[in-house]
Design a protein around this motif. Structure first.
Motif, short mmCIF file in Angstrom:
data_model
loop_
_atom_site.label_atom_id
_atom_site.label_comp_id
_atom_site.label_asym_id
_atom_site.label_seq_id
_atom_site.Cartn_x
_atom_site.Cartn_y
_atom_site.Cartn_z
N GLY A 20 44.89 93.21 51.72
CA GLY A 20 45.43 92.97 53.04
C GLY A 20 46.65 92.05 53.03
O GLY A 20 46.93 91.36 52.04
N GLN A 21 47.34 92.01 54.15
CA GLN A 21 48.57 91.23 54.29
C GLN A 21 48.27 89.73 54.37
O GLN A 21 47.33 89.30 55.04
CB GLN A 21 49.30 91.68 55.56
N ASP A 22 49.07 88.92 53.67
CA ASP A 22 49.00 87.46 53.79
C ASP A 22 49.80 87.01 55.01
O ASP A 22 50.83 87.60 55.35
CB ASP A 22 49.55 86.77 52.54
N LEU A 23 49.35 85.95 55.64
CA LEU A 23 50.04 85.38 56.80
C LEU A 23 50.41 83.93 56.50
O LEU A 23 49.71 83.25 55.75
CB LEU A 23 49.14 85.43 58.04
N GLU A 24 51.50 83.47 57.09
CA GLU A 24 51.93 82.08 56.89
C GLU A 24 52.17 81.43 58.25
O GLU A 24 52.81 82.01 59.12
CB GLU A 24 53.20 82.01 56.05
#
Length: 219
Positions: A20-24
């Motif tokens: 899945g996509q990483d978020l910052e």
């Protein structure tokens, strides 16, 4: 056989697990919070698999009306994040598994909290060390004395030896910032002397300074 093999490989690649996509997310803490460690409650909008089309983007051969054919939707999610002692500007705190969902059985992504440590009027940070300036009256600089030095947990008394020069720096060991990941270890506090000259001298004080100057000139 070759064409069937190519189709099989293509199918396997299409269904391989995808992480899945990483978020910052950005946040700021005070120097005091960075010293002690703190926590932040934050809301992230993380993608999740559309529950109407199950991520396919289509419903009965038409574009999914809920996700507009993307197969994903943004879902608000509130997280309680612990920020460890010793963080500095640029530190990233990782919250595992709270990012976007994986596909085809892949692991979910992570959320990274990017930290900025705001300035402090008393201290300048230098790695794990702290720097501060302490005013020392002229008489204490010449004759010796004690001055109060601020620290992150209060204040301590610093002994000033006789004939201390302006700009001299004293190292107070273990009174700096905690080392990230090793909070029991701390940097040092570097206290720089700034000699404060007397003002509004009385007539008698002027006489004494004049006499002292003559003594020094005749030495």
């Amino acid at each position: 056989f070759g064409q069937d093999g190519a189709r099989t490989r293509g199918f396997q690649q299409a269904t391989m697990p995808v992480r899945g996509q990483d978020l910052e997310v950005d946040t700021s803490v005070t120097l005091q919070e960075a010293y002690r460690g703190t926590a932040r409650r934050l809301t992230v909008r993380a993608p999740k698999t559309c529950d109407l089309c199950d991520g396919s983007g289509t419903v009965r051969g038409a574009m999914c009306p809920r996700c507009d054919g993307t197969g994903e939707m943004l879902e608000p999610r509130t997280l309680e994040v612990k920020i460890p002692a010793g963080v500095r500007t640029g530190s990233r705190v990782r919250i595992r598994g709270q990012g976007g969902p994986g596909q085809h059985g892949g692991a979910p992504g992570d959320v990274y909290l990017k930290v900025t440590v705001t300035g402090d009027s008393r201290f300048e940070r230098d790695g794990d060390n702290l720097r501060t300036t302490v005013e020392v009256p002229l008489y204490d600089a010449v004759l010796g004395g004690e001055v109060r030095v601020p620290t992150m947990t209060g204040s301590v008394m610093l002994t000033i030896p006789p004939e201390t020069q302006n700009g001299k720096t004293f190292r107070l060991r273990g009174l700096g910032m905690p080392r990230l990941g090793k909070p029991d270890q701390k940097g040092d506090l570097l206290a720089k002397v700034e000699i404060r000259l007397p003002t509004q001298l009385t007539e008698r004080e002027r006489e004494l300074f004049t006499e002292l100057r003559k003594l020094r000139h005749n030495a």
